[in-house]
Each structure stands twice: as structure tokens, then as C-alpha cells.
Design an enzyme around this catalytic site. Structure first.
Site, short mmCIF file in Angstrom:
data_model
loop_
_atom_site.label_atom_id
_atom_site.label_comp_id
_atom_site.label_asym_id
_atom_site.label_seq_id
_atom_site.Cartn_x
_atom_site.Cartn_y
_atom_site.Cartn_z
N HIS A 166 -6.71 2.48 12.58
CA HIS A 166 -6.34 4.02 12.06
C HIS A 166 -6.23 4.84 13.34
O HIS A 166 -7.03 6.17 13.30
CB HIS A 166 -7.11 4.51 10.83
CG HIS A 166 -7.21 3.91 9.79
ND1 HIS A 166 -7.97 2.66 9.48
CD2 HIS A 166 -6.42 3.83 8.59
CE1 HIS A 166 -7.72 2.14 8.22
NE2 HIS A 166 -6.75 3.00 7.64
N HIS A 181 0.63 3.53 3.07
CA HIS A 181 -0.28 3.32 3.87
C HIS A 181 -0.38 1.87 4.30
O HIS A 181 -0.64 1.47 5.51
CB HIS A 181 -1.52 3.90 3.45
CG HIS A 181 -2.86 3.99 4.12
ND1 HIS A 181 -3.28 5.10 4.62
CD2 HIS A 181 -3.35 2.94 4.65
CE1 HIS A 181 -4.23 4.71 5.39
NE2 HIS A 181 -4.58 3.40 5.49
N GLU A 182 -0.45 1.08 3.39
CA GLU A 182 -0.81 -0.48 3.46
C GLU A 182 0.60 -1.06 4.41
O GLU A 182 0.39 -2.01 5.17
CB GLU A 182 -0.91 -1.23 2.16
CG GLU A 182 -2.16 -0.74 1.44
CD GLU A 182 -3.32 -0.69 2.40
OE1 GLU A 182 -3.62 -1.68 3.35
OE2 GLU A 182 -4.27 0.14 2.16
N HIS A 209 -0.04 -0.77 8.04
CA HIS A 209 -0.81 -1.95 8.61
C HIS A 209 0.02 -3.31 9.04
O HIS A 209 -0.50 -4.11 9.63
CB HIS A 209 -1.96 -2.09 7.61
CG HIS A 209 -3.07 -1.10 7.68
ND1 HIS A 209 -3.39 -0.82 8.88
CD2 HIS A 209 -3.59 -0.44 6.77
CE1 HIS A 209 -4.56 0.21 8.49
NE2 HIS A 209 -4.58 0.25 7.50
#
Length: 363
Positions: A262, A252-253, A256
Site C-alpha cells: 500500500h 481497491h483489490e 493489487h
């Protein structure tokens, strides 16, 4: 109340949070200094032109049991053109005037911890040298030079646990395991991801409690991969969270590094990285990720705090009329259900297209 003497040069005064006095004398800027190991959060006043070394000097006077020559300062609110992560001593001469009204989180290892780690490293090196001597010459294994160069370029450049928490060496092993994970390495090579620092998150931070329960942030990405923090530990500090849960948070990170909000682009990349990590993990046999990866889970854990600069990401902001009057848990549930529907719709559309294009016969 204890009155601290003035510090020459950069620091004009340390203001107590309880009194919250104005800046006196020639001090023209204030910065909130947070230091987790001592549970300290105070506002310090500085003269114009003060440097990072002025903060470090005052920290040395207040907390002499820590090694400030290895300290770091994380800027909580991003300032355009200003680094998010400052290190001592290389950044000691950086002018901190642009941080007026901002907050800085200090990190420094305890002096006795550094001594213990050094002694442990020396002992480990001695054991390794004796082991190699006993084994004799070991045949060299040929490696793919191109793959090795990519692994060195697209990886986590620095691994660092929080030395002031219990058993930091175990956290280091956890972080090293993530760095060496075959799936993580494969995905980082494919997307050419390079992360400056992979570290752990203090469980006492990024935690909110109210009458509905406790919300915990699992991960944080600062400045598009300059720093990634992961909540490895449970709230009791001595326990660790499930490895696959933390690895999914890391996926998930990593997403980014490309997308901050999101939005759909972010979630498409996030799910792609999750699939790549699973498929490239030889321990799992390279199986495709199943439905269990995308079942909506309503929980009191958030995967991150909203992307590049760490500001809190709140589902259903002011622009969303459909969430007005809903509780935080209800908003989370609605968002999770929406993501689940989007994934199912995407899979359904993909299946329909596959069936529509498969009408020809094979010989």
C-alpha cells in the site's frame, strides 16, 4: 477420544489439534486442513509423495454430505512455484509435499445444494424457452465486435458464491452485478485486467476481535488477480453490505493486480480506478468523483489483507518509530489522516500548476 483408522497411500495419520502429537510411522509432512462449513481446523499427517487426491479422499470420509468432485483447496501461505488455488479433479495428482507446515482451506458445496441448483437451472431454462417462443423472432442488435472481444478477455472469468452459506443465488446475483457494472467493465478494459475467480468471503473468516473492537477485512486479492474475495454479507449472513461500498472495495483489490504494498503508487492507481468507475457509470451521469470519496474515515473495517498473497497488512510496522505504543485504532486514524493530506497536497499542487500555466489570453 475417537481414533480414526489410517488411510492408505498418501495419508498416514490425522492428528488431533488438542493433543498435537508428533508425526508417527513413516509420515514426514503435516498440513493444517480448514473446512469452514464444519468449523473444522485439524492438522493432518501425510507420507512423502502424497497428492491432493489423498486430502480429498480423507475429506470424503469425514464429511460425506459434500460434493468433493467440485471441491477446491486454497493455499493460505504462498509457496514459490506452487499454485495458490487447487481444483478437483484436474489437480488431484499434484504433489502436496511443498505444503509441509502450511495451511489449506477447503471449499465444497453440499450435495443437496447442487441438486437444488441443477433443478432451478432446468426450470429457469424452460421458462426462458417458453418466453422466447411467445415473443417470436427478435431483431438482432449490431454490436461492436472489438468491444465484445475485450469484454470477454478483460473480465472475471468465473463467478462463484459460497454454496454452503444461505441463499447463494442472491450472492451470485450480487457478483454478476459487479461483473456487469459499466464502470468496472470500462476500467478493466483500460488496464487489461483479467481475474480468474470472483467470489464472496465467508464473514466468519478474516475477522479479529479484541478489547478495542472488531476488525473485518472487506476484500482479498490472491496472486495478482487469480482470486478476488469480497465480503458481501453482514455478520448475520442473511444481510448484504452496501453495493457502492463493495464496488469501491473491488476497485481497491483490482489495484493489487499491479501493486502489492500500500505505497503511493498503489493509492494513485486505486484512486484512478475509482474515478474511472464513477465516470464510466452511465447511471450516475458520468460526474467526476467529489471530495466525499477521499474524506478520511476511521473505522473497524479494513479494505484488504495486504495484497497478492493475503498476508495481513498492518499499518505502521516495525520500521515505523512514530507508531510505537499506539493502539490499532490510533494507527488507522493516523494513516487515514496522512492519506487525506497527501490527496489534498496533490490537488493543491495540480491547482497551482494549472493557474501558473493559464496566464495566456485566448482570442
Amino acid at each position: 477420544m475417537e481414533q480414526r483408522p489410517e488411510v492408505e497411500d498418501g495419508i498416514a495419520q490425522r492428528a488431533d489439534l488438542d493433543e498435537k502429537p508428533g508425526v508417527s510411522g513413516d509420515a514426514e509432512l503435516t498440513i493444517t486442513i480448514k473446512f469452514g462449513p464444519e468449523k473444522s481446523s485439524d492438522t493432518w499427517a501425510f507420507n512423502t509423495g502424497a497428492k491432493l487426491e489423498d486430502i480429498i479422499l480423507h475429506a470424503q470420509l469425514g464429511w460425506p454430505d459434500y460434493d468433493w468432485t467440485m471441491s477446491k483447496a486454497i493455499v493460505e501461505k504462498r509457496v514459490p512455484g506452487f499454485k495458490t488455488l487447487l481444483k478437483s479433479p484436474e489437480d488431484d495428482k499434484v504433489d502436496i509435499s511443498p505444503l509441509n507446515g502450511n495451511s489449506i482451506r477447503l471449499m465444497a458445496p453440499r450435495s443437496d445444494t447442487q441438486k437444488q441448483l441443477k433443478e432451478a437451472r432446468i426450470a429457469a431454462m424452460s421458462i426462458e424457452a417458453a418466453r422466447r417462443a411467445a415473443m417470436g423472432a427478435v431483431p438482432r442488435v449490431r454490436r461492436n465486435r472489438g468491444r465484445t472481444q475485450e469484454d470477454e478477455a478483460y473480465t472475471f472469468q468465473t463467478i462463484r458464491p459460497l454454496p454452503y452459506l444461505p441463499n447463494p443465488e442472491r450472492s451470485r446475483q450480487f457478483l454478476e452485478r459487479l461483473k456487469a457494472d459499466p464502470g468496472i467493465k470500462a476500467s478493466m478494459r483500460k488496464h487489461k485486467f483479467s481475474v480468474g475467480l470472483l467470489t464472496e468471503m465467508d464473514p466468519s473468516q478474516y475477522t479479529e476481535s479484541n478489547h478495542e473492537g472488531t476488525t473485518r477485512i472487506l476484500g482479498l486479492n490472491r496472486n495478482q488477480g487469480e482470486v478476488i474475495e469480497l465480503r458481501l454479507r453482514t455478520d448475520a449472513y442473511d444481510g448484504y453490505r452496501d453495493y457502492k461500498t463493495i464496488r469501491k472495495t473491488l476497485c481497491h483489490e483490482l489495484a493489487h493486480n499491479v501493486h502489492g504494498p500500500h505505497d503511493r503508487n498503489f493509492w494513485d492507481l486505486c484512486h484512478q480506478i475509482e474515478r474511472e468507475v464513477h465516470e464510466a457509470d452511465w447511471k450516475s451521469g458520468g460526474r467526476t468523483v467529489g471530495e466525499e470519496e477521499y474524506q478520511p474515515v476511521v473505522d473497524d473495517v479494513h479494505e484488504d489483507a495486504g495484497g497478492w498473497v493475503g498476508g495481513e497488512y498492518t499499518l505502521g510496522g516495525a520500521a515505523s518509530q512514530s507508531t510505537a505504543g499506539l493502539s490499532r485504532r490510533e494507527i488507522l486514524a493516523r494513516a487515514a489522516e496522512s492519506r487525506f493530506r497527501n490527496v489534498n497536497d496533490t490537488k493543491k499542487d495540480g491547482g497551482d500548476q494549472a493557474r501558473g500555466s493559464g496566464g495566456g489570453s485566448s482570442s
